[in-house]
Design a protein around this motif. Structure first.
Motif, PDB file in Angstrom:
ATOM      1  N   LYS A  72       0.854  -1.192   0.000  1.00 32.44           N
ATOM      2  CA  LYS A  72       0.000   0.000   0.000  1.00 32.44           C
ATOM      3  C   LYS A  72       0.888   1.238   0.000  1.00 32.44           C
ATOM      4  O   LYS A  72       2.009   1.219   0.504  1.00 32.44           O
ATOM      5  N   LYS A  73       0.384   2.331  -0.539  1.00 30.39           N
ATOM      6  CA  LYS A  73       1.143   3.578  -0.591  1.00 30.39           C
ATOM      7  C   LYS A  73       1.589   4.014   0.814  1.00 30.39           C
ATOM      8  O   LYS A  73       0.816   3.975   1.768  1.00 30.39           O
ATOM      9  N   SER A  74       2.841   4.438   0.895  1.00 33.59           N
ATOM     10  CA  SER A  74       3.376   4.876   2.189  1.00 33.59           C
ATOM     11  C   SER A  74       2.621   6.092   2.718  1.00 33.59           C
ATOM     12  O   SER A  74       2.445   6.236   3.940  1.00 33.59           O
ATOM     13  N   ALA A  75       2.157   6.964   1.817  1.00 33.57           N
ATOM     14  CA  ALA A  75       1.410   8.152   2.240  1.00 33.57           C
ATOM     15  C   ALA A  75       0.119   7.746   2.939  1.00 33.57           C
ATOM     16  O   ALA A  75      -0.298   8.374   3.921  1.00 33.57           O
ATOM     17  N   ARG A  76      -0.485   6.694   2.446  1.00 28.85           N
ATOM     18  CA  ARG A  76      -1.732   6.213   3.063  1.00 28.85           C
ATOM     19  C   ARG A  76      -1.463   5.664   4.466  1.00 28.85           C
ATOM     20  O   ARG A  76      -2.229   5.900   5.394  1.00 28.85           O
ATOM     21  N   ILE A  77      -0.348   4.940   4.588  1.00 33.29           N
ATOM     22  CA  ILE A  77       0.005   4.388   5.901  1.00 33.29           C
ATOM     23  C   ILE A  77       0.332   5.505   6.876  1.00 33.29           C
ATOM     24  O   ILE A  77      -0.136   5.517   8.026  1.00 33.29           O
ATOM     25  N   ALA A  78       1.149   6.483   6.435  1.00 35.27           N
ATOM     26  CA  ALA A  78       1.513   7.610   7.296  1.00 35.27           C
ATOM     27  C   ALA A  78       0.272   8.384   7.722  1.00 35.27           C
ATOM     28  O   ALA A  78       0.157   8.819   8.882  1.00 35.27           O
ATOM     29  N   GLY A 122      23.747   7.849   2.330  1.00 31.30           N
ATOM     30  CA  GLY A 122      23.082   8.986   2.954  1.00 31.30           C
ATOM     31  C   GLY A 122      21.995   9.604   2.097  1.00 31.30           C
ATOM     32  O   GLY A 122      21.429  10.640   2.459  1.00 31.30           O
ATOM     33  N   ASP A 123      21.696   8.991   0.944  1.00 32.11           N
ATOM     34  CA  ASP A 123      20.614   9.498   0.100  1.00 32.11           C
ATOM     35  C   ASP A 123      19.292   9.319   0.830  1.00 32.11           C
ATOM     36  O   ASP A 123      19.028   8.266   1.418  1.00 32.11           O
ATOM     37  N   SER A 124      18.424  10.321   0.761  1.00 29.74           N
ATOM     38  CA  SER A 124      17.119  10.215   1.421  1.00 29.74           C
ATOM     39  C   SER A 124      16.180   9.378   0.575  1.00 29.74           C
ATOM     40  O   SER A 124      16.372   9.204  -0.638  1.00 29.74           O
ATOM     41  N   ALA A 125      15.143   8.853   1.214  1.00 29.25           N
ATOM     42  CA  ALA A 125      14.161   8.031   0.508  1.00 29.25           C
ATOM     43  C   ALA A 125      13.317   8.905  -0.408  1.00 29.25           C
ATOM     44  O   ALA A 125      13.231  10.126  -0.241  1.00 29.25           O
ATOM     45  N   ALA A 126      12.669   8.256  -1.375  1.00 30.81           N
ATOM     46  CA  ALA A 126      11.731   8.980  -2.226  1.00 30.81           C
ATOM     47  C   ALA A 126      10.554   9.460  -1.379  1.00 30.81           C
ATOM     48  O   ALA A 126      10.313   8.951  -0.274  1.00 30.81           O
ATOM     49  N   ALA A 127       9.832  10.449  -1.876  1.00 30.09           N
ATOM     50  CA  ALA A 127       8.684  10.980  -1.138  1.00 30.09           C
ATOM     51  C   ALA A 127       7.659   9.877  -0.905  1.00 30.09           C
ATOM     52  O   ALA A 127       7.567   8.913  -1.670  1.00 30.09           O
ATOM     53  N   MET A 128       6.877  10.014   0.169  1.00 32.55           N
ATOM     54  CA  MET A 128       5.959   8.936   0.563  1.00 32.55           C
ATOM     55  C   MET A 128       4.886   8.665  -0.487  1.00 32.55           C
ATOM     56  O   MET A 128       4.292   7.590  -0.512  1.00 32.55           O
ATOM     57  N   ARG A 129       4.654   9.625  -1.388  1.00 35.93           N
ATOM     58  CA  ARG A 129       3.652   9.394  -2.435  1.00 35.93           C
ATOM     59  C   ARG A 129       4.159   8.437  -3.516  1.00 35.93           C
ATOM     60  O   ARG A 129       3.391   7.936  -4.316  1.00 35.93           O
ATOM     61  N   TYR A 130       5.490   8.208  -3.518  1.00 31.57           N
ATOM     62  CA  TYR A 130       6.068   7.325  -4.538  1.00 31.57           C
ATOM     63  C   TYR A 130       6.332   5.913  -4.031  1.00 31.57           C
ATOM     64  O   TYR A 130       6.434   4.985  -4.828  1.00 31.57           O
ATOM     65  N   THR A 131       6.499   5.746  -2.743  1.00 32.51           N
ATOM     66  CA  THR A 131       6.881   4.432  -2.224  1.00 32.51           C
ATOM     67  C   THR A 131       5.666   3.684  -1.687  1.00 32.51           C
ATOM     68  O   THR A 131       4.637   4.282  -1.358  1.00 32.51           O
TER      69      THR A 131
END
Length: 857
Positions: A72-78, A122-131
């Motif tokens: 499921k989309k990470s944005a939905r979980i957050a 040290g690269d940051s993760a993609a935005a929560m709408r993408y993962t």
């Protein structure tokens, strides 16, 4: 107006509370501290999770995001976590979720994230709408049986939902995944460990509640980092696992590849935990660029899907093991790790060892299994009661059906069958809801089988609840099942001892020739021979001049003697390379010196083990000899004492290469020659002994070693160079005034400022002579100092400051001296200063001088 004022005063009295500011700050900060300690930064010892992590896993479990279900989309979980359980920013929730998914941060990732979840660079993760994300298989073991009332729940922030205070946690997650956090007054730093080892230790604790720390350490051997590496320091591990705090060393895993017969490559395949790989590569490359280490040719990050790989190509002939040791010592290829095992135990932050944490976990599991067993027993007992009713109903099925047919509705049916057949309300409910096909012979047998299974289950659950031994056995069985499903081989190697790496910086320096210049005002420069040859002019401050100029090896060391009785130990490679026309570096920028401190002599040393004596003389006539070997040090970030000085005294002369005689010359022209054997050899912290008796206003200008066959030149304050011969000087005992060397005139007198010996070999080679005035330098040769018929010698420079005759390239010839004209030993000991004068019949005293034969200038 008065009524309004009265109302205002009444309002202020009722609504405004008068409290001291310190009381407000104290109570508010105490409340805030309690919150961030218990509910934000520190993990719970039972499930090893911080509140935000627990809420994320629970919310994902409630959403049905199991490891075998779709992402499921990470944005939905957050959003779900933020809306129901965690009233903070979605970015903090997403960052916590990303960390739970990173296999280079977590020994066992608890979130399975689909998409870019950051990197070890040290690269940051993609935005929560993408993962997208779901629970990992391991996380499900933390949530297992949570629906069976195994843990306590509390209302969420708006009292609309319930959230767990802790997860059931089928394995000791705190030790397996570790933790990091900072709160008010407390911080925690717990490294990850191997799941198999931790479960073995937990099982051992269950089998033997009185187990000792030493016995636990047989199972938990040390940390097991997700990035691998090598951990050194068994003593630190033991201390940490016992007390909760200790120090270990984490070293990268490396190997050396052969590029060619004379060229190697260092390959790094594992790096220390929480070291940023990109920063590490940049750090090593900076060492190469800044010439801190000259044998690195190139560094490349060759990491790909097959794993981490950093390649460090070395120059031909470089010592690969030395380079590796240097990088381990100066870069993050090796780091220290300090345990600080603080966790929340019984709502309080406590620094705990492994044994205490495992005991808390076992107690938690007792509670979980007890609660689960009660839940399952209640459920089984209820079902067993229903099954009993159904079985009873099968014997009177026709009569039951007849009663139901006579009834008006469902509730009337339930009352009738309860009244006529003795069923309970629960049994009656089950009977009226029963489907007719269930009355077949097959289903009646199924009820009988279910009844037998329920009886067995109830009996087993009652035994667990009444027998602690069976309770612990159940916990042990479940732990071993988790171990079988989740364990993985150890990634981190362990070494008992911390290797103490000692690097001699000289081993890292390329062996090459370079030009060195030291000026009287304290400027030092180092330039390549190419720059020295190409420079048409020398970079010098106005009125400055070289007192030392020579070609040295980068592995040589400069010893700079100062007038304050100190010396500066300065390896040549420590001097920044510049162009010869540059000004150089002021000595105070290399080593701090006192105000008024000046360099008076420079000695270049290639080997400190050679048997060389050094002569030190102060202006008040104190003198001593020291050994060259005593000057060698390993730390040289400040000036070091070479001679203890009395108040108002200064070091004025330093000479090397011991000979059988010492010549001391005073500023006013007295010269004293005595045997070197008379002067003791002292350490660096000692003062000297009296070398020369002085007039009230006189002071020693220079002292040097000499052979009897030598000549010597001395420089006057008016720039004259005068030659004399050692053999013509009478030999006295130490602490005498000696004889007058130069005629003193009333106007513009010649004062002695410097002197240097001249051997026959130096004359043959016609060596260089450096004459320094207060403004410039004159480089000439011995032949240019030829003797003139003038008692004040030959004028060479405007004013005298310093002179030096360069040593010969060839070994000095041994020339048998002619018998010296010296007073006998007995007479020497009785010699008096009056021997330096004669007395006329008119009682006039005349000074003796061999220069009276010559005319004035």
């Amino acid at each position: 107006m008065s009524k309004l004022n009265n109302k205002l005063d009444k309002f202020l009295d009722e609504k405004v509370e008068k409290v001291l500011l310190e009381d407000i700050m104290s109570s508010r900060f105490a409340r805030y501290s309690k919150y961030i300690i218990q509910d934000r930064a520190l993990p719970d010892a039972r499930d090893g999770l911080k509140p935000v992590q627990r809420r994320i896993l629970y919310a994902m479990g409630q959403m049905g995001l199991n490891y075998n279900k779709s992402y499921k989309k990470s944005a939905r979980i957050a959003g779900e976590v933020m809306g129901k359980y965690h009233p903070h920013g979605d970015s903090s929730i997403y960052e916590a979720m990303v960390r739970l998914s990173q296999d280079f941060k977590m020994r066992i990732p608890l979130v399975d994230m689909h998409g870019n979840n950051g990197s070890i660079d040290g690269d940051s993760a993609a935005a929560m709408r993408y993962t997208e994300a779901r629970l990992s298989k391991e996380a499900e073991y933390l949530l297992k049986d949570i629906e069976k009332r195994t843990v306590s729940f509390v209302p969420n922030f708006d009292d609309e939902e319930q959230e767990p205070t802790v997860l059931p946690a089928r394995f000791p997650n705190l030790l397996v995944n570790g933790a990091m956090g900072i709160s008010a007054g407390y911080a925690t730093k717990i490294p990850p460990h191997n799941l198999g080892e931790v479960i073995d230790a937990t099982v051992a604790l269950i089998d033997n509640p009185d187990i000792t720390n030493d016995e636990i350490l047989k199972y938990i051997k040390g940390p097991d980092f997700p990035t691998g590496g090598i951990v050194q320091g068994k003593a630190g591990i033991k201390q940490a696992l016992t007390t909760g705090s200790g120090k270990i060393i984490i070293r990268s895993k490396t190997n050396i590849e052969e590029i060619s017969k004379s060229q190697d490559r260092i390959v790094v395949t594992q790096i220390p935990y929480e070291v940023n790989k990109a920063d590490l590569v940049r750090q090593i490359d900076t060492l190469r660029i800044n010439n801190n280490i000259e044998d690195i040719l190139e560094i490349r990050d060759e990491t790909d899907q097959e794993g981490l790989r950093i390649a460090i190509d070395l120059k031909k002939g470089a010592d690969s093991q030395l380079m590796l040791n240097y990088l381990l010592k100066t870069s993050d290829l090796q780091v220290s790790y300090n345990y600080n095992m603080v966790a929340i135990l019984k709502h309080r932050p406590v620094l705990s060892g492994v044994l205490d944490l495992l005991k808390v976990y076992v107690e938690h599991q007792k509670e979980v299994v007890t609660n689960r067993s009660n839940f399952e027993l209640e459920k089984a007992t209820k079902r067993n009661h229903i099954v009993d009713g159904l079985i009873k109903m099968t014997s009177v099925v026709s009569e039951v059906i007849e009663e139901i047919r006579k009834s008006k509705n469902k509730s009337d049916s339930k009352e009738n069958i309860q009244k006529h057949f003795g069923f309970t309300e629960i049994q009656a409910e089950a009977i009226v809801m029963l489907q007719l096909y269930r009355l077949s012979t097959t289903d009646i047998q199924a009820l009988m089988d279910e009844k037998a299974n329920l009886d067995n289950e109830i009996e087993a659950l009652e035994r667990i609840l009444s027998n602690e031994r069976l309770l612990l056995k159940t916990i042990k069985t479940e732990l071993l099942e988790v171990q079988k499903q989740l364990q993985s081989p150890r990634k981190t190697e362990l070494e008992a001892e911390i290797e103490n790496i000692k690097i001699d910086e000289k081993d890292l320096i390329s062996d090459e020739q370079t030009m060195i210049g030291v000026t009287k005002d304290g400027y030092i420069k180092r330039a390549s021979l190419r720059s020295y040859t190409a420079s048409k002019e020398v970079g010098l401050k106005e009125n400055d001049a070289f007192i030392y100029e020579g070609e040295l090896n980068t592995l040589d060391t400069l010893i700079l003697f100062t007038n304050m009785g100190q010396y500066i130990y300065l390896p040549v490679f420590k001097i920044d390379e510049q162009k010869w026309r540059d000004l150089g570096v002021f000595i105070n920028n290399i080593v701090p010196i006192q105000k008024g401190e000046m360099i008076i002599r420079v000695l270049a040393v290639s080997n400190f083990s050679q048997d060389m004596k050094i002569l030190l003389t102060t202006k008040l006539g104190q003198m001593k000899q020291i050994n060259l070997a005593d000057l060698e040090v390993s730390r040289y970030n400040k000036t070091l004492r070479v001679m203890k000085l009395n108040k108002d005294d200064q070091l004025v002369s330093v000479d090397f290469n011991q000979q059988e005689n010492i010549i001391a010359i005073s500023k006013e022209g007295y010269v004293l020659r005595f045997d070197t054997e008379e002067l003791p050899i002292y350490g660096l912290t000692a003062g000297g002994v009296k070398s020369m008796a002085l007039n009230e206003k006189d002071e020693v200008a220079v002292a040097f070693y000499a052979k009897e066959t030598d000549d010597f030149y001395f420089l006057t304050s008016r720039g004259h160079v005068i030659k004399d011969t050692v053999l013509e000087l009478p030999k006295y005992a130490r602490n005498r005034r000696g004889i007058i060397l130069i005629e003193r005139i009333k106007t513009s007198p010649h004062f002695i400022v410097s002197a240097s010996r001249l051997s026959k070999t130096q004359v043959k080679e016609d060596v260089k002579v450096r004459l320094v005035s207060t403004k410039d330098t004159l480089l000439t040769t011995v032949s240019e100092l030829k003797y003139v018929a003038n008692k004040f010698g030959k004028k060479m420079i405007d004013d005298g400051y310093y002179m030096e005759i360069y040593p010969s390239n060839e070994p000095e010839e041994f020339i048998k001296p002619t018998p010296p004209k010296v007073v006998k030993k007995e007479e020497v000991t009785q010699a008096k200063v009056i021997e330096e004068t004669i007395q006329t019949k008119q009682n006039q005293k005349l000074r003796l001088s061999r220069l009276d034969l010559f005319d004035e200038e």
